[in-house]
Design an enzyme around this catalytic site. Structure first.
Site, PDB file in Angstrom:
ATOM      1  N   ASP A   1       0.657  -7.372  -2.691  1.00 33.82           N
ATOM      2  CA  ASP A   1      -0.327  -6.295  -2.915  1.00 33.82           C
ATOM      3  C   ASP A   1       0.491  -5.030  -2.830  1.00 33.82           C
ATOM      4  O   ASP A   1       1.331  -4.581  -2.116  1.00 33.82           O
ATOM      5  CB  ASP A   1      -1.247  -6.130  -1.892  1.00 33.82           C
ATOM      6  CG  ASP A   1      -2.479  -5.368  -1.923  1.00 33.82           C
ATOM      7  OD1 ASP A   1      -3.163  -5.419  -2.864  1.00 33.82           O
ATOM      8  OD2 ASP A   1      -2.427  -4.443  -1.094  1.00 33.82           O
TER       9      ASP A   1
ATOM     10  N   GLU B   1      13.573   4.416  -3.830  1.00 33.01           N
ATOM     11  CA  GLU B   1      13.656   3.283  -2.811  1.00 33.01           C
ATOM     12  C   GLU B   1      13.074   2.194  -2.504  1.00 33.01           C
ATOM     13  O   GLU B   1      13.306   1.307  -1.840  1.00 33.01           O
ATOM     14  CB  GLU B   1      13.582   4.195  -1.295  1.00 33.01           C
ATOM     15  CG  GLU B   1      14.325   5.488  -1.349  1.00 33.01           C
ATOM     16  CD  GLU B   1      13.562   6.654  -1.431  1.00 33.01           C
ATOM     17  OE1 GLU B   1      13.187   7.139  -2.514  1.00 33.01           O
ATOM     18  OE2 GLU B   1      13.047   7.218  -0.549  1.00 33.01           O
TER      19      GLU B   1
HETATM   20  C1  NOJ Z   1      -4.818  -3.761  -4.500  1.00 30.64           C
HETATM   21  C2  NOJ Z   1      -6.005  -5.054  -4.237  1.00 30.64           C
HETATM   22  O1  NOJ Z   1      -5.837  -5.760  -5.625  1.00 30.64           O
HETATM   23  C3  NOJ Z   1      -7.192  -4.346  -4.003  1.00 30.64           C
HETATM   24  O2  NOJ Z   1      -8.269  -5.045  -4.187  1.00 30.64           O
HETATM   25  C4  NOJ Z   1      -7.216  -3.695  -2.423  1.00 30.64           C
HETATM   26  O3  NOJ Z   1      -8.405  -3.018  -2.452  1.00 30.64           O
HETATM   27  C5  NOJ Z   1      -6.054  -2.774  -2.846  1.00 30.64           C
HETATM   28  N1  NOJ Z   1      -4.964  -3.392  -3.178  1.00 30.64           N
HETATM   29  C6  NOJ Z   1      -5.646  -2.293  -1.250  1.00 30.64           C
HETATM   30  O4  NOJ Z   1      -5.202  -3.588  -0.497  1.00 30.64           O
END
Ligand code: NOJ
Ligand code: CA
Length: 508
Positions: free
Chosen positions: A193, A233
């Site tokens: 993520d 980085e």
């Molecule tokens: C991306 C995820 O797909 C989304 O659903 C989330 O709210 C944010 N990252 C924060 O983790």
């Protein structure tokens, strides 16, 4: 590697299948639906977070990375799911959220307890209220003032999602240990993520204003996130995560970036992610010229040895059938499943599901993403086969006419089209691995060759069109019997119709 020919299916577990009648999908529910997924023909499921969480961001705010949130079940349920998935020949990919934790994570509780806390440096504490102009992705200041210790902490997302400090070696070690934990439980890969967010400018330089922005100044788009995302980085963290994930497990990374920046996430010599998500089809202008230009630009930008991938929808975006319209949903599916690279299918998109209407009193997501997260409609019953009849699901259902049950009974359904497309991908090398080349086939039609003898032609308009292609039809989006049609140079396509043709010669 398996993911190069494979197809990934994204499951938002809260919305897939409820087995205990609480209106929230759970891990046992996913296990129950494995036969459906096997029949659909996908190779892997990516499960969005089901870890212990206060659910402010529905699981992307984690309070224990190595525990199952009780709303989803138990560790026994998880182990059973992995074993069952493997029994069905389906790989399991987990979400890994390195950028931030929940504010209720014990690490953050410790960190905020005092300036002298041994974990103070695990998060980003700075003097000032606020220390600079940074804006959170969900809007508002990205800094939260902590009265007790007289400093602010940084949060790229909600205030309840404090960002970890990936420059601290203990944080790295603790987070990489999470990957080891889940590898030890038999998973096949990770979707990482918010990859480009993990490091921020050390000197906290202000982000510059976005040129031409005339909206409110406390929304994310008001600034260019130059000092908060995609720092050079970051590639070093990407490589550290890859080193931990290794070569046998899949590393998909969430990266929203222009193509030339995006492809850096493969690593210059392949030491980065296996598949940095390519989201560019989501925002592209829906015309043959724009899509062909996008595909060519992406193909040209890929580093040596990098494997492409394509995404048409996920839990953060309006559904594809709502974006392009129902009249283009079939062509969109054919596009996704015939381009070169690993596709990710968002659950429900195989039914052509559109965004659900969510009345104001049912809104739960802090960022307006409820419509694309409506529960999977398995049947036409009141609980739609998702939950028990009479139970209110955590989000309202979408279109009552759409269900797996109804589409199973219809040989021309979207579901049938997906099964056919996935079977076709699997049946030979052209679609699974063959090279891509755009073909000139007329202004309304996106056409391309795959491999030596497969041609795809998609009418991206709402009018009938002629595709200047030849070959023999092997599949059309309408599934009404055009297979075997011999096309000597011009294929008549109905509005939104697409076709896969086999050519006898490489010349197509
Ligand atoms: C991306 C995820 O797909 C989304 O659903 C989330 O709210 C944010 N990252 C924060 O983790
Ligand atoms: Ca449940």
């Amino acid at each position: 590697m398996w993911w190069e020919r494979g197809v990934v299916y994204e499951i938002y577990p809260r919305s897939f299948q409820d087995t205990n009648g609480d209106g929230v999908g759970d891990l046992r529910g996913v296990a129950d639906r494995l036969p459906y997924l096997e029949r659909l023909g996908v190779d892997a499921i990516w499960l969005t977070p089901f870890f212990a969480s206060p659910m402010r961001d529905f699981g992307y705010d984690i309070s224990d990375h190595c525990a199952i949130d009780p709303s989803f079940g138990t560790m026994e349920d998880f182990d059973a799911l992995v074993a069952a998935a493997h029994g069905h020949g389906i790989k399991v990919v987990l979400d890994f959220v390195p950028n931030h934790t929940s504010d209720l994570h014990p690490w953050f509780q410790e960190s905020r307890s005092s300036r002298e806390s041994p974990k103070r440096d695990w998060y980003l504490w700075r003097d000032g209220d606020p220390p600079n102009n940074w804006i959170a992705v969900f809007g508002g200041r990205a800094w939260e003032w902590d009265e007790a210790t007289g400093q602010s902490y940084y949060h790229a997302y909600l205030p309840e999602q404090p960002d970890l400090n990936w420059r601290n070696p203990e944080v790295r070690e603790a987070m990489l240990a999470v990957l080891r934990f889940w590898k030890g439980r038999g998973v096949d890969g990770f979707r990482v993520d918010a990859m480009r967010q993990v490091l921020k400018d050390l000197s906290l330089r202000d982000n510059p204003p976005a040129a031409g922005w005339e909206g409110p100044d406390d929304v994310y788009r008001a600034l260019v996130p130059e000092f908060t995302t995609d720092l050079d980085e970051v590639q070093e963290v990407v490589a550290a995560i890859r080193a931990e994930i290794g070569d046998e497990h899949l590393f998909m990374a969430e990266v929203t970036a222009p193509i030339e920046r995006l492809v850096r996430y493969y690593g210059a010599a392949g030491e980065g992610a296996h598949l940095p998500f390519n989201f560019h089809l989501i925002g592209v202008e829906w015309t043959p010229a724009a899509i062909a230009a996008l595909v060519e630009r992406y193909e040209a930008a890929l580093p040596d040895g990098a494997w492409p991938n394509w995404v048409l929808g996920n839990h953060d975006q309006p559904r594809v059938a709502s974006r392009v319209g129902p009249g283009q949903a079939r062509a969109a599916a054919m596009l996704l499943l015939t381009l070169r690279g690993t596709p990710t299918i968002y659950y429900g998109d195989e039914l052509g599901l559109e965004d659900a209407e969510v009345p104001p009193e049912r809104v739960v997501d802090p960022d307006g993403r409820d419509p694309e997260r409506s529960p999977m409609p398995w049947t036409g019953a009141p609980g739609r086969g998702f939950t028990a009849d009479g139970v209110q699901p955590w989000l309202p259902f979408g279109d009552a006419a759409v269900s797996v049950e109804a589409q199973e009974a219809d040989p021309r359904s979207m579901l049938a089209l997906h099964r056919r497309l996935l079977a076709l991908r699997r049946s030979g090398d052209d679609l699974a691995a063959g090279a891509y080349a755009t073909l000139a086939a007329g202004p309304a039609v996106l056409a391309y060759r795959r491999g030596t003898s497969t041609v795809v032609a998609l009418n991206l308009t709402a009018e009938p069109a002629t595709a200047e292609v030849s070959g023999e039809v092997v599949l059309t989006t309408e599934l009404d019997g055009r297979e075997g049609e011999v096309v000597p140079g011009a294929l008549a396509l109905r509005p939104g119709e697409g076709a896969v043709l086999r050519t006898s010669t490489a010349a197509g």
